[in-house]
Design a protein around this motif. Structure first.
Motif, PDB file in Angstrom:
ATOM      1  N   SER A  14     -61.814 -33.479 -57.158  1.00 41.35           N
ATOM      2  CA  SER A  14     -61.433 -32.555 -58.225  1.00 41.35           C
ATOM      3  C   SER A  14     -62.258 -31.277 -58.280  1.00 41.35           C
ATOM      4  O   SER A  14     -61.827 -30.294 -58.884  1.00 41.35           O
ATOM      5  N   CYS A  15     -63.470 -31.296 -57.684  1.00 37.61           N
ATOM      6  CA  CYS A  15     -64.381 -30.165 -57.839  1.00 37.61           C
ATOM      7  C   CYS A  15     -64.513 -29.360 -56.557  1.00 37.61           C
ATOM      8  O   CYS A  15     -64.373 -29.894 -55.442  1.00 37.61           O
ATOM      9  N   GLU A  16     -64.786 -28.075 -56.728  1.00 39.78           N
ATOM     10  CA  GLU A  16     -65.136 -27.252 -55.585  1.00 39.78           C
ATOM     11  C   GLU A  16     -66.458 -27.729 -55.019  1.00 39.78           C
ATOM     12  O   GLU A  16     -67.268 -28.351 -55.705  1.00 39.78           O
ATOM     13  N   LYS A  17     -66.720 -27.431 -53.766  1.00 38.40           N
ATOM     14  CA  LYS A  17     -67.898 -27.985 -53.089  1.00 38.40           C
ATOM     15  C   LYS A  17     -69.200 -27.559 -53.758  1.00 38.40           C
ATOM     16  O   LYS A  17     -70.117 -28.366 -53.939  1.00 38.40           O
ATOM     17  N   THR A  18     -69.302 -26.292 -54.121  1.00 43.30           N
ATOM     18  CA  THR A  18     -70.552 -25.823 -54.745  1.00 43.30           C
ATOM     19  C   THR A  18     -70.783 -26.490 -56.101  1.00 43.30           C
ATOM     20  O   THR A  18     -71.902 -26.868 -56.449  1.00 43.30           O
ATOM     21  N   VAL A  19     -69.684 -26.623 -56.871  1.00 39.47           N
ATOM     22  CA  VAL A  19     -69.789 -27.283 -58.170  1.00 39.47           C
ATOM     23  C   VAL A  19     -70.146 -28.750 -57.985  1.00 39.47           C
ATOM     24  O   VAL A  19     -70.970 -29.320 -58.713  1.00 39.47           O
ATOM     25  N   LEU A  20     -69.532 -29.383 -56.981  1.00 40.16           N
ATOM     26  CA  LEU A  20     -69.793 -30.795 -56.710  1.00 40.16           C
ATOM     27  C   LEU A  20     -71.263 -31.026 -56.363  1.00 40.16           C
ATOM     28  O   LEU A  20     -71.882 -31.980 -56.860  1.00 40.16           O
ATOM     29  N   LEU A  23     -73.359 -30.771 -59.455  1.00 41.16           N
ATOM     30  CA  LEU A  23     -73.114 -31.934 -60.297  1.00 41.16           C
ATOM     31  C   LEU A  23     -73.831 -33.173 -59.734  1.00 41.16           C
ATOM     32  O   LEU A  23     -74.472 -33.934 -60.470  1.00 41.16           O
ATOM     33  N   LEU A  24     -73.716 -33.379 -58.421  1.00 35.30           N
ATOM     34  CA  LEU A  24     -74.345 -34.541 -57.795  1.00 35.30           C
ATOM     35  C   LEU A  24     -75.865 -34.519 -57.959  1.00 35.30           C
ATOM     36  O   LEU A  24     -76.496 -35.560 -58.154  1.00 35.30           O
ATOM     37  N   LYS A  25     -76.459 -33.331 -57.856  1.00 33.88           N
ATOM     38  CA  LYS A  25     -77.910 -33.231 -58.007  1.00 33.88           C
ATOM     39  C   LYS A  25     -78.356 -33.663 -59.399  1.00 33.88           C
ATOM     40  O   LYS A  25     -79.343 -34.394 -59.553  1.00 33.88           O
ATOM     41  N   GLU A  26     -77.602 -33.222 -60.422  1.00 36.73           N
ATOM     42  CA  GLU A  26     -77.959 -33.603 -61.785  1.00 36.73           C
ATOM     43  C   GLU A  26     -77.713 -35.086 -62.035  1.00 36.73           C
ATOM     44  O   GLU A  26     -78.512 -35.759 -62.697  1.00 36.73           O
ATOM     45  N   LEU A  27     -76.620 -35.616 -61.490  1.00 36.06           N
ATOM     46  CA  LEU A  27     -76.335 -37.038 -61.643  1.00 36.06           C
ATOM     47  C   LEU A  27     -77.395 -37.886 -60.945  1.00 36.06           C
ATOM     48  O   LEU A  27     -77.806 -38.938 -61.452  1.00 36.06           O
ATOM     49  N   GLN A 119     -76.924 -43.758 -50.180  1.00 33.39           N
ATOM     50  CA  GLN A 119     -75.744 -43.639 -49.320  1.00 33.39           C
ATOM     51  C   GLN A 119     -74.540 -43.112 -50.086  1.00 33.39           C
ATOM     52  O   GLN A 119     -73.754 -42.310 -49.566  1.00 33.39           O
ATOM     53  N   TYR A 120     -74.387 -43.565 -51.327  1.00 28.94           N
ATOM     54  CA  TYR A 120     -73.285 -43.082 -52.157  1.00 28.94           C
ATOM     55  C   TYR A 120     -73.394 -41.583 -52.391  1.00 28.94           C
ATOM     56  O   TYR A 120     -72.405 -40.856 -52.306  1.00 28.94           O
ATOM     57  N   PHE A 121     -74.603 -41.125 -52.705  1.00 26.53           N
ATOM     58  CA  PHE A 121     -74.781 -39.698 -52.989  1.00 26.53           C
ATOM     59  C   PHE A 121     -74.764 -38.857 -51.716  1.00 26.53           C
ATOM     60  O   PHE A 121     -74.444 -37.669 -51.769  1.00 26.53           O
ATOM     61  N   HIS A 122     -75.125 -39.446 -50.589  1.00 22.01           N
ATOM     62  CA  HIS A 122     -75.056 -38.719 -49.318  1.00 22.01           C
ATOM     63  C   HIS A 122     -73.612 -38.614 -48.842  1.00 22.01           C
ATOM     64  O   HIS A 122     -73.200 -37.576 -48.287  1.00 22.01           O
ATOM     65  N   ALA A 123     -72.830 -39.663 -49.057  1.00 26.88           N
ATOM     66  CA  ALA A 123     -71.394 -39.685 -48.758  1.00 26.88           C
ATOM     67  C   ALA A 123     -71.086 -39.291 -47.322  1.00 26.88           C
ATOM     68  O   ALA A 123     -70.193 -38.472 -47.059  1.00 26.88           O
ATOM     69  N   GLY A 124     -71.856 -39.835 -46.396  1.00 25.19           N
ATOM     70  CA  GLY A 124     -71.582 -39.576 -44.983  1.00 25.19           C
ATOM     71  C   GLY A 124     -71.694 -38.122 -44.579  1.00 25.19           C
ATOM     72  O   GLY A 124     -71.049 -37.678 -43.637  1.00 25.19           O
ATOM     73  N   GLY A 125     -72.513 -37.375 -45.311  1.00 31.06           N
ATOM     74  CA  GLY A 125     -72.704 -35.958 -45.003  1.00 31.06           C
ATOM     75  C   GLY A 125     -71.904 -35.026 -45.882  1.00 31.06           C
ATOM     76  O   GLY A 125     -72.103 -33.810 -45.851  1.00 31.06           O
ATOM     77  N   ASN A 126     -71.019 -35.580 -46.701  1.00 33.07           N
ATOM     78  CA  ASN A 126     -70.190 -34.749 -47.580  1.00 33.07           C
ATOM     79  C   ASN A 126     -70.839 -34.515 -48.942  1.00 33.07           C
ATOM     80  O   ASN A 126     -70.354 -33.693 -49.722  1.00 33.07           O
ATOM     81  N   GLY A 127     -71.913 -35.247 -49.208  1.00 32.77           N
ATOM     82  CA  GLY A 127     -72.580 -35.100 -50.490  1.00 32.77           C
ATOM     83  C   GLY A 127     -73.907 -34.383 -50.349  1.00 32.77           C
ATOM     84  O   GLY A 127     -74.001 -33.315 -49.722  1.00 32.77           O
ATOM     85  N   LEU A 128     -74.963 -34.977 -50.918  1.00 30.20           N
ATOM     86  CA  LEU A 128     -76.288 -34.369 -50.883  1.00 30.20           C
ATOM     87  C   LEU A 128     -77.006 -34.690 -49.572  1.00 30.20           C
ATOM     88  O   LEU A 128     -76.776 -35.740 -48.963  1.00 30.20           O
TER      89      LEU A 128
END
Length: 352
Positions: A14-20, A23-27, A119-128
């Motif tokens: 649902s979110c643009e990459k920069t917004v995501l 958001l992930l960093k704060e979560l 691993q969840y937050f890294h998301a295979g390279g798509n996350g943090l």
């Protein structure tokens, strides 16, 4: 974890990459804080810790304010979609079911669980990025708390004494509530290596205590704090003096310390209290003398200013919170009570 995975997946869609990323960093920070403050180090329930808990709550509110601001950034992206439950509710539910006193095995399980959460937050390279996750201050703080959790009471007290070097620094807004005169002499047996600490309580002076409380019976309590003292005498107290705000005592006490540790890891925790017959004695003021400060000269005679409480940094509070959970450990309970004691500003009248 399924709830967290589902929520993060929906955010990613649902979110643009920069917004995501923001958001992930704060979560990530919130998840680490909750794991540390709720699961590993739950708040202390002692009434004397209210001041510290209020400070922590203020910091948490400031941190949560950032999340509220962040929520506005992706609010439009979530329009028309079903509300998402708080991804941290799962962690909260787990923390409610866990015992406050974590076992070494539970600490090891939690340490392994951290890898899964990463691993969840890294998301295979798509996350943090993994480097961000590993170097984040929140993760480092959590791991440090876990490492302390598995240490013995003696080790934690030893760490406290060596790290808390400003316990007796008076805060500007509180000031001194009097002073106490003591003389300390150190002796080490040349054969056994055992240490003898002789403390003479000479007097107290200018004790600031309200006269409206009725009878005032000040006495001085001297506590020896350090490792390997479970089977040793750790506390002595003078006789009380009635209605005297500058009492003379001239009483001498002796402490024996084994040869397991150097004197650098010990301190004298000195309290002036108002003796109460029918209830707990009330703290008038407290001072701390670390033995490492007088090891070279071997003796010291001085006046120590009394504060309303001791001062601790974050390491000191962390150790205190861990030890507060060891309810079956008499040394830990005694230590927590001493270090968390705070003078009551409006004491009830003392029965005459």
């Amino acid at each position: 974890m399924d709830l967290l995975d589902g929520s993060l997946s929906l955010y990613a869609q649902s979110c643009e990459k920069t917004v995501l990323k923001r958001l992930l960093k704060e979560l990530w920070k919130i998840v680490m804080r909750i794991l540390e403050k709720t699961v590993v180090l739950p708040p202390m329930t002692d009434k004397s810790m209210i001041l510290k808990n209020l400070t922590d709550n203020a910091k948490n509110l400031a941190a949560n304010a950032k999340i509220e601001d962040m929520s506005r950034l992706f609010k439009n992206h979530m329009a028309g979609k079903q509300d998402i439950r708080n991804p941290l509710s799962g962690v909260m539910d787990i923390s409610k079911e866990m015992e406050k006193n974590l076992s070494p095995k539970q600490c090891a399980v939690l340490d392994v669980a951290l890898d899964t959460i990463k691993q969840y937050f890294h998301a295979g390279g798509n996350g943090l990025k993994k480097t961000f996750l590993e170097k984040s201050a929140e993760l480092q703080s959590l791991r440090y708390a876990l490492s302390l959790y598995t240490q013995t009471t003696d080790t934690l007290i030893k760490t406290f004494v060596t790290s808390q070097t400003n316990e007796d620094i008076l805060s500007l807004d509180e000031g001194s509530v009097g002073e106490v005169s003591i003389q300390v002499d150190l002796f080490t047996h040349p054969g056994t290596g055992e240490h003898k600490v002789t403390v003479k309580v000479v007097a107290a002076n200018d004790l600031k205590w309200p006269t409206v409380t009725g009878m005032f019976r000040p006495f001085v309590e001297v506590n020896l704090i350090g490792p390997h003292l479970a089977d040793k005498k750790r506390k002595h107290a003078t006789k009380s003096k009635s209605n005297n705000w500058s009492p003379k005592y001239n009483e001498t006490f002796h402490f024996i310390i084994g040869n397991e540790e150097q004197l650098d890891f010990f301190e004298l925790h000195i309290c002036v209290k108002d003796y109460c017959f029918a209830r707990d004695d009330r703290l008038v003021g407290v001072a701390v003398m670390q033995l490492k400060d007088i090891v070279e000269q071997g003796s010291c005679a001085c006046w120590l200013p009394l504060g309303k409480r001791i001062q601790m940094d974050e390491t000191g509070w962390t150790i205190l919170r861990i030890l507060s959970q060891r309810t079956n450990d008499e040394v830990a309970k005694e230590f927590v009570k001493l270090k968390s004691d705070i003078r009551t500003e409006n004491p009830l009248p003392n029965p005459t």
